[in-house]
Design a protein around this motif. Structure first.
Motif, short mmCIF file in Angstrom:
data_model
loop_
_atom_site.label_atom_id
_atom_site.label_comp_id
_atom_site.label_asym_id
_atom_site.label_seq_id
_atom_site.Cartn_x
_atom_site.Cartn_y
_atom_site.Cartn_z
N SER B 12 -51.72 -71.97 -26.21
CA SER B 12 -51.66 -73.01 -27.24
C SER B 12 -50.57 -72.74 -28.28
O SER B 12 -50.43 -73.48 -29.26
CB SER B 12 -53.02 -73.13 -27.93
OG SER B 12 -53.06 -74.24 -28.79
N PRO B 81 -47.84 -81.77 -28.70
CA PRO B 81 -49.02 -82.30 -27.99
C PRO B 81 -49.93 -83.07 -28.95
O PRO B 81 -50.01 -82.75 -30.14
CB PRO B 81 -49.73 -81.03 -27.50
CG PRO B 81 -48.72 -79.92 -27.60
CD PRO B 81 -47.81 -80.30 -28.73
N THR B 82 -50.58 -84.08 -28.42
CA THR B 82 -51.52 -84.86 -29.22
C THR B 82 -52.68 -83.98 -29.68
O THR B 82 -53.05 -84.00 -30.86
CB THR B 82 -52.07 -86.04 -28.40
OG1 THR B 82 -50.97 -86.75 -27.83
CG2 THR B 82 -52.88 -86.99 -29.27
N ALA B 83 -53.24 -83.22 -28.76
CA ALA B 83 -54.31 -82.28 -29.10
C ALA B 83 -53.69 -80.92 -29.38
O ALA B 83 -53.06 -80.33 -28.50
CB ALA B 83 -55.30 -82.16 -27.95
N PHE B 84 -53.84 -80.45 -30.61
CA PHE B 84 -53.21 -79.17 -30.97
C PHE B 84 -53.86 -78.60 -32.21
O PHE B 84 -53.97 -79.34 -33.17
CB PHE B 84 -51.71 -79.35 -31.21
CG PHE B 84 -51.03 -78.08 -31.63
CD1 PHE B 84 -50.74 -77.10 -30.69
CD2 PHE B 84 -50.73 -77.84 -32.96
CE1 PHE B 84 -50.14 -75.91 -31.08
CE2 PHE B 84 -50.13 -76.65 -33.35
CZ PHE B 84 -49.83 -75.70 -32.41
N ILE B 86 -55.54 -76.09 -29.06
CA ILE B 86 -56.60 -76.31 -28.09
C ILE B 86 -57.22 -74.96 -27.68
O ILE B 86 -56.58 -73.93 -27.83
CB ILE B 86 -56.06 -77.00 -26.82
CG1 ILE B 86 -54.84 -76.21 -26.30
CG2 ILE B 86 -55.73 -78.46 -27.07
CD1 ILE B 86 -54.44 -76.58 -24.89
N THR B 88 -57.96 -72.15 -25.10
CA THR B 88 -57.10 -71.78 -23.97
C THR B 88 -57.79 -70.84 -22.97
O THR B 88 -57.12 -70.25 -22.12
CB THR B 88 -55.80 -71.13 -24.49
OG1 THR B 88 -56.13 -70.06 -25.37
CG2 THR B 88 -54.94 -72.15 -25.19
N TYR B 118 -48.45 -78.86 -20.99
CA TYR B 118 -48.96 -79.02 -22.36
C TYR B 118 -47.86 -79.40 -23.35
O TYR B 118 -48.00 -80.37 -24.10
CB TYR B 118 -49.65 -77.72 -22.78
CG TYR B 118 -50.31 -77.78 -24.14
CD1 TYR B 118 -51.15 -78.85 -24.49
CD2 TYR B 118 -50.12 -76.76 -25.07
CE1 TYR B 118 -51.75 -78.90 -25.73
CE2 TYR B 118 -50.74 -76.81 -26.32
CZ TYR B 118 -51.54 -77.88 -26.64
OH TYR B 118 -52.15 -77.94 -27.87
N ASN B 122 -47.45 -83.40 -22.48
CA ASN B 122 -48.59 -83.79 -23.33
C ASN B 122 -49.89 -83.93 -22.54
O ASN B 122 -50.68 -84.85 -22.76
CB ASN B 122 -48.28 -85.11 -24.07
CG ASN B 122 -49.27 -85.38 -25.20
OD1 ASN B 122 -49.94 -84.46 -25.70
ND2 ASN B 122 -49.40 -86.65 -25.58
N ARG B 123 -50.10 -83.03 -21.60
CA ARG B 123 -51.39 -83.00 -20.90
C ARG B 123 -52.25 -81.90 -21.52
O ARG B 123 -51.78 -80.80 -21.79
CB ARG B 123 -51.15 -82.73 -19.40
CG ARG B 123 -50.37 -83.87 -18.74
CD ARG B 123 -49.83 -83.46 -17.39
NE ARG B 123 -50.88 -83.25 -16.40
CZ ARG B 123 -50.66 -82.64 -15.23
NH1 ARG B 123 -49.45 -82.20 -14.92
NH2 ARG B 123 -51.64 -82.50 -14.37
N ASN B 124 -53.53 -82.21 -21.75
CA ASN B 124 -54.40 -81.29 -22.47
C ASN B 124 -54.94 -80.19 -21.55
O ASN B 124 -55.97 -80.35 -20.90
CB ASN B 124 -55.54 -82.05 -23.13
CG ASN B 124 -56.39 -81.13 -24.01
OD1 ASN B 124 -56.29 -79.91 -23.93
ND2 ASN B 124 -57.22 -81.73 -24.83
N ASP B 127 -58.55 -78.68 -21.10
CA ASP B 127 -59.51 -79.26 -20.14
C ASP B 127 -59.37 -78.53 -18.79
O ASP B 127 -58.31 -78.58 -18.16
CB ASP B 127 -59.18 -80.75 -19.99
CG ASP B 127 -60.10 -81.45 -19.00
OD1 ASP B 127 -60.86 -80.78 -18.28
OD2 ASP B 127 -60.03 -82.70 -18.96
#
Lengths: 201, 201
Positions: B12, B81-84, B86, B88, B118, B122-124, B127
């Motif tokens: 991350s 990234p949109t989610a940050f 995350i 790990t 990531y 921009n893939r989370n 998950d």
């Protein structure tokens, strides 16, 4: 002439000292002046929840090593001070007083002498008498300097300068702002130079 | 051949990602291999009392700006990234599993693909299903990978790897150790190179 570069530092910051040995030369290369701003990092740390590097577990030991290594790498005179970190109110207030009485150039000369006294000559500039002695050696009036750095006006100014720096986003030392762009750390001087040279980074 | 370089990172960490795009090339230039070590910075922060950069007052806003600027400066593909940040665990465990089943080269190829997923696509990768999908795209067995990253053995290994890293003084990402000399930060790669080239810095 293009806008001056704002250079923020705490007198107890080794990376701030490293920056102080290069900032004027770097700015001059691109036709810029530098405004030197002493601040109190201890006040800033109350907001960010940070602490002086040597007090942080693991980071502390690494940092001491990195100070010495970075000094060697950049060919900067450096000797780890015996007392570290130190309170820097006296040094910062004294610099502001010199600035108000003798102008920017004298104040910067004094700041460089203070940094050198602390990080090269191992003199404890946390002590107001040492600060006055550094000033005296530059031909400043030691008694007036001692009185000046204890004046309410200068104390209030340093508090206001630190608050103003924080309002501009300053949270570390060194911190440089060029045309609104903030840079934290001596290790961003390559990016500072790119901005000065190319107008963008 | 001289000793391998140890490269520690959290999936991350943007600066860890930047380092991941350069470390192999830098090492190869001086005839070195690189051992890649995924760690959990969240565990480390419990010891140092630190926190992810975006969560620290003032530093957070600056850091986002510095991630983008540093990526441009070093010509590295980067999209915030949109989610940050995350969690790990999944990515780190999956990498260790691939390493145990398919060897170092495959594991490093997978790690680079995870970083790219990531920080560029921009893939989370917080998950586990995304982690498995990144593996599948590389020709790994997605079902086996999913089972593997949830195995007790791999969970225990990641915990032990993180503890071992901390025992060696690692407290951030990226962190590089060359012949016993520790370097924290992508911005120390100039000093890493000096050590590789000259045998000292």
């Amino acid at each position: 002439m293009a806008s001056a570069i704002d250079f923020y530092f705490d007198f107890s910051s080794p990376y701030g000292y490293f920056a102080s040995t290069r900032i004027d030369e770097l700015a001059a290369k691109y036709g810029r002046d530098v405004e030197w701003h002493p601040i109190l990092l201890g006040v800033v740390f109350k907001t960010t929840g940070s602490a002086p590097l040597p007090q942080i577990p693991m980071k502390g030991e690494y940092s001491r090593r990195d100070f010495e290594r970075s000094a060697r790498f950049h060919a900067i005179d450096y000797q780890e001070p015996t007392a570290f970190p130190i309170p820097t109110q006296a040094a910062a207030r004294a610099m502001l007083w010199v600035q108000s009485k003798a102008g920017d150039d004298r104040a910067i000369e004094f700041a460089k002498a203070l940094f050198r006294a602390y990080f090269v000559e191992n003199r404890n500039i946390g002590d107001p008498e040492v600060v006055a002695a550094v000033g005296t050696a530059l031909g400043l009036d030691g008694a007036a300097l001692s009185a000046g750095m204890n004046s309410t006006a200068v104390k209030d100014q340093l508090r206001a300068e630190t608050d103003l720096a924080m309002a501009k986003g300053v949270f570390g030392s060194p911190f440089v702002i060029v045309d609104g762009e903030p840079f934290w750390g001596f290790d961003r001087f390559d990016q500072v130079e790119a901005l000065l040279r190319d107008g963008r980074v």
